[in-house]
Motif scaffolding. Structure first.
Motif, PDB file in Angstrom:
ATOM      1  N   LEU A  17       0.832  -1.209   0.000  1.00 55.12           N
ATOM      2  CA  LEU A  17       0.000   0.000   0.000  1.00 55.12           C
ATOM      3  C   LEU A  17       0.866   1.259   0.000  1.00 55.12           C
ATOM      4  CD1 LEU A  17      -2.811  -1.073   2.511  1.00 55.12           C
ATOM      5  CD2 LEU A  17      -2.998  -0.835   0.027  1.00 55.12           C
ATOM      6  N   ILE A  18       2.005   1.200   0.673  1.00 54.51           N
ATOM      7  CA  ILE A  18       2.950   2.329   0.645  1.00 54.51           C
ATOM      8  C   ILE A  18       3.475   2.513  -0.777  1.00 54.51           C
ATOM      9  CG2 ILE A  18       5.203   3.148   1.436  1.00 54.51           C
ATOM     10  CD1 ILE A  18       4.615   1.740   4.124  1.00 54.51           C
ATOM     11  N   ASP A  19       3.862   1.391  -1.412  1.00 57.94           N
ATOM     12  CA  ASP A  19       4.382   1.459  -2.786  1.00 57.94           C
ATOM     13  C   ASP A  19       3.344   1.995  -3.760  1.00 57.94           C
ATOM     14  OD1 ASP A  19       6.823   0.431  -1.998  1.00 57.94           O
ATOM     15  OD2 ASP A  19       6.270  -1.649  -2.418  1.00 57.94           O
ATOM     16  N   GLU A  20       2.075   1.660  -3.528  1.00 60.25           N
ATOM     17  CA  GLU A  20       1.005   2.083  -4.445  1.00 60.25           C
ATOM     18  C   GLU A  20       0.539   3.513  -4.176  1.00 60.25           C
ATOM     19  OE1 GLU A  20      -1.906  -0.913  -3.782  1.00 60.25           O
ATOM     20  OE2 GLU A  20      -0.995  -2.358  -5.181  1.00 60.25           O
ATOM     21  N   GLY A  21       1.075   4.148  -3.129  1.00 60.24           N
ATOM     22  CA  GLY A  21       0.714   5.529  -2.832  1.00 60.24           C
ATOM     23  C   GLY A  21      -0.499   5.700  -1.955  1.00 60.24           C
ATOM     24  N   VAL A  22      -1.058   4.585  -1.453  1.00 55.81           N
ATOM     25  CA  VAL A  22      -2.198   4.691  -0.547  1.00 55.81           C
ATOM     26  C   VAL A  22      -1.751   5.364   0.756  1.00 55.81           C
ATOM     27  CG1 VAL A  22      -3.933   3.390   0.760  1.00 55.81           C
ATOM     28  CG2 VAL A  22      -3.301   2.667  -1.561  1.00 55.81           C
ATOM     29  N   PHE A  23      -0.549   5.007   1.198  1.00 51.22           N
ATOM     30  CA  PHE A  23       0.073   5.657   2.351  1.00 51.22           C
ATOM     31  C   PHE A  23       1.365   6.318   1.866  1.00 51.22           C
ATOM     32  CE2 PHE A  23      -1.769   1.774   4.694  1.00 51.22           C
ATOM     33  CZ  PHE A  23      -2.988   2.407   4.894  1.00 51.22           C
ATOM     34  N   PRO A  24       1.311   7.554   1.382  1.00 54.27           N
ATOM     35  CA  PRO A  24       2.489   8.211   0.805  1.00 54.27           C
ATOM     36  C   PRO A  24       3.566   8.489   1.854  1.00 54.27           C
ATOM     37  CG  PRO A  24       0.445   9.335   0.190  1.00 54.27           C
ATOM     38  CD  PRO A  24       0.112   8.385   1.299  1.00 54.27           C
ATOM     39  N   PRO A  25       4.830   8.647   1.415  1.00 53.08           N
ATOM     40  CA  PRO A  25       5.917   8.992   2.333  1.00 53.08           C
ATOM     41  C   PRO A  25       5.597  10.259   3.125  1.00 53.08           C
ATOM     42  CG  PRO A  25       6.811   8.349   0.221  1.00 53.08           C
ATOM     43  CD  PRO A  25       5.317   8.421   0.043  1.00 53.08           C
ATOM     44  N   GLY A  26       5.891  10.234   4.405  1.00 54.51           N
ATOM     45  CA  GLY A  26       5.664  11.393   5.261  1.00 54.51           C
ATOM     46  C   GLY A  26       4.317  11.409   5.950  1.00 54.51           C
ATOM     47  N   THR A  27       3.380  10.568   5.503  1.00 51.66           N
ATOM     48  CA  THR A  27       2.040  10.583   6.096  1.00 51.66           C
ATOM     49  C   THR A  27       1.959   9.639   7.294  1.00 51.66           C
ATOM     50  OG1 THR A  27       1.232   8.843   4.608  1.00 51.66           O
ATOM     51  CG2 THR A  27       0.973  11.132   3.894  1.00 51.66           C
ATOM     52  N   ARG A  28       0.952   9.869   8.092  1.00 54.35           N
ATOM     53  CA  ARG A  28       0.728   9.054   9.287  1.00 54.35           C
ATOM     54  C   ARG A  28      -0.162   7.869   8.922  1.00 54.35           C
ATOM     55  NH1 ARG A  28      -2.959   8.642  13.501  1.00 54.35           N
ATOM     56  NH2 ARG A  28      -2.081   8.384  15.597  1.00 54.35           N
ATOM     57  N   LEU A  29       0.226   6.681   9.366  1.00 50.35           N
ATOM     58  CA  LEU A  29      -0.599   5.505   9.129  1.00 50.35           C
ATOM     59  C   LEU A  29      -1.865   5.568   9.988  1.00 50.35           C
ATOM     60  CD1 LEU A  29       1.833   2.416   9.068  1.00 50.35           C
ATOM     61  CD2 LEU A  29       0.781   3.571   7.135  1.00 50.35           C
ATOM     62  N   PRO A  30      -2.937   4.933   9.556  1.00 53.54           N
ATOM     63  CA  PRO A  30      -4.122   4.826  10.422  1.00 53.54           C
ATOM     64  C   PRO A  30      -3.756   4.134  11.738  1.00 53.54           C
ATOM     65  CG  PRO A  30      -4.620   4.137   8.176  1.00 53.54           C
ATOM     66  CD  PRO A  30      -3.136   4.302   8.240  1.00 53.54           C
ATOM     67  N   GLY A  31      -4.579   4.302  12.748  1.00 53.49           N
ATOM     68  CA  GLY A  31      -4.317   3.693  14.044  1.00 53.49           C
ATOM     69  C   GLY A  31      -4.405   2.186  14.018  1.00 53.49           C
ATOM     70  N   GLU A  32      -3.919   1.566  15.096  1.00 49.31           N
ATOM     71  CA  GLU A  32      -3.905   0.109  15.190  1.00 49.31           C
ATOM     72  C   GLU A  32      -5.290  -0.499  15.012  1.00 49.31           C
ATOM     73  OE1 GLU A  32      -2.173  -1.138  18.815  1.00 49.31           O
ATOM     74  OE2 GLU A  32      -0.129  -0.558  18.277  1.00 49.31           O
ATOM     75  N   ARG A  33      -6.293   0.112  15.643  1.00 44.73           N
ATOM     76  CA  ARG A  33      -7.642  -0.440  15.570  1.00 44.73           C
ATOM     77  C   ARG A  33      -8.161  -0.432  14.133  1.00 44.73           C
ATOM     78  NH1 ARG A  33     -12.020   1.784  19.682  1.00 44.73           N
ATOM     79  NH2 ARG A  33     -10.598   0.645  21.052  1.00 44.73           N
ATOM     80  N   GLU A  34      -7.953   0.676  13.433  1.00 42.88           N
ATOM     81  CA  GLU A  34      -8.430   0.778  12.052  1.00 42.88           C
ATOM     82  C   GLU A  34      -7.716  -0.225  11.150  1.00 42.88           C
ATOM     83  OE1 GLU A  34      -8.566   4.036   8.396  1.00 42.88           O
ATOM     84  OE2 GLU A  34      -8.456   4.756  10.476  1.00 42.88           O
ATOM     85  N   LEU A  35      -6.397  -0.355  11.334  1.00 41.13           N
ATOM     86  CA  LEU A  35      -5.646  -1.309  10.520  1.00 41.13           C
ATOM     87  C   LEU A  35      -6.045  -2.743  10.855  1.00 41.13           C
ATOM     88  CD1 LEU A  35      -2.063   0.282  10.531  1.00 41.13           C
ATOM     89  CD2 LEU A  35      -3.659   0.154   8.603  1.00 41.13           C
ATOM     90  N   ALA A  36      -6.293  -3.006  12.131  1.00 40.99           N
ATOM     91  CA  ALA A  36      -6.712  -4.351  12.532  1.00 40.99           C
ATOM     92  C   ALA A  36      -8.033  -4.728  11.870  1.00 40.99           C
ATOM     93  CB  ALA A  36      -6.835  -4.421  14.055  1.00 40.99           C
TER      94      ALA A  36
END
Length: 246
Positions: A17-36
């Motif tokens: 997802l990082i490679d595809e630009g869904v989570f671009p460099p420098g941005t904050r990932l969603p929280g643990e609960r959301e990712l879970a």
């Protein structure tokens, strides 16, 4: 072991997802609960996946602030090269054939039974389970070679096969159509290993990949032909539209 594989798989998915630009460099990932919830795993698994990603320089965990995608992704360890499915398959043919030859003399009866069970799983399971068994089949032979450098190389080639979108597309396209041929080829490899015959094991593994390359070439030609036919149809329709207007 299953839990360990799970967090590795989640780490790979987040990395993609990082490679595809869904989570671009420098941005904050969603929280643990959301990712879970997104990956349908526990928060502990997400935490372990994030630790693994931080270890290879993909993300940075900032206590009290959150988890951020590292700005420079180009220099991270383990970055995959831009290669084609043909290059990956050619490399696999060379390296895995020699791994099979090395394994033939020293593979245990226990691992031979494991390979036999994996072949059964490949032929009697859904697509995802079959692919996992296929990967385990090749990984087991690599481990039985007794050569750690080969194991690492083969693991890296499998990453390219599964994580590079164009390579994955090519493999998925041909693997759906040649299940019967693949089953026979895996059995031929196993038979050569059971016979403790390095030359036969090398030959069986190489023939497996040579047939795969040939199937990929046929699929590529068919895709190119379809593209030409589609362009011809579009040109014809445009011509007819103009002719009607006149």
């Amino acid at each position: 072991m299953a839990e360990q594989r799970l967090f590795h798989r989640v780490a790979e998915q987040i990395g993609l997802l990082i490679d595809e630009g869904v989570f671009p460099p420098g941005t904050r990932l969603p929280g643990e609960r959301e990712l879970a919830e997104r990956f349908e795993v526990s928060r502990v698994t997400i935490r372990e996946a994030e630790i693994a990603l931080q270890a290879i320089g993909r993300i940075e965990i900032k206590t009290g602030s959150g988890v951020y995608v590292c700005e420079d992704q180009s220099l991270r360890p383990g970055k995959l090269p831009a290669v084609s499915a043909f290059e990956v398959t050619e490399a696999r043919s060379l390296i895995e054939a020699e791994a099979a030859a090395l394994a033939a003399k020293i593979i245990s009866d226990e691992n031979l039974k494991k390979l036999e069970d994996l072949i059964y799983t490949m032929g009697n399971s859904d697509e995802e389970t079959s692919l996992a068994a296929d990967r385990e089949f090749h990984a087991t032979i690599a481990e039985c070679s007794g050569n750690g450098a080969m194991v690492h190389s083969i693991e890296s080639l499998w990453r390219m096969r599964e994580e590079l979108p164009e390579v994955k597309h090519s493999y998925d396209a041909v693997c759906e159509e040649d299940a019967e041929a693949r089953a026979k080829e895996h059995k031929d490899i196993l038979d050569a290993l059971k016979a403790r015959n390095p030359a036969a094991a090398r030959r069986a593994m190489r023939e497996h990949f040579l047939r795969l390359i040939g199937t990929m070439l046929d699929a590529t030609e068919q895709e190119a032909l379809k593209a030409v036919q589609q362009r011809a149809i579009e040109s014809r329709e445009r011509f007819l539209d103009v002719a009607r207007m006149g």
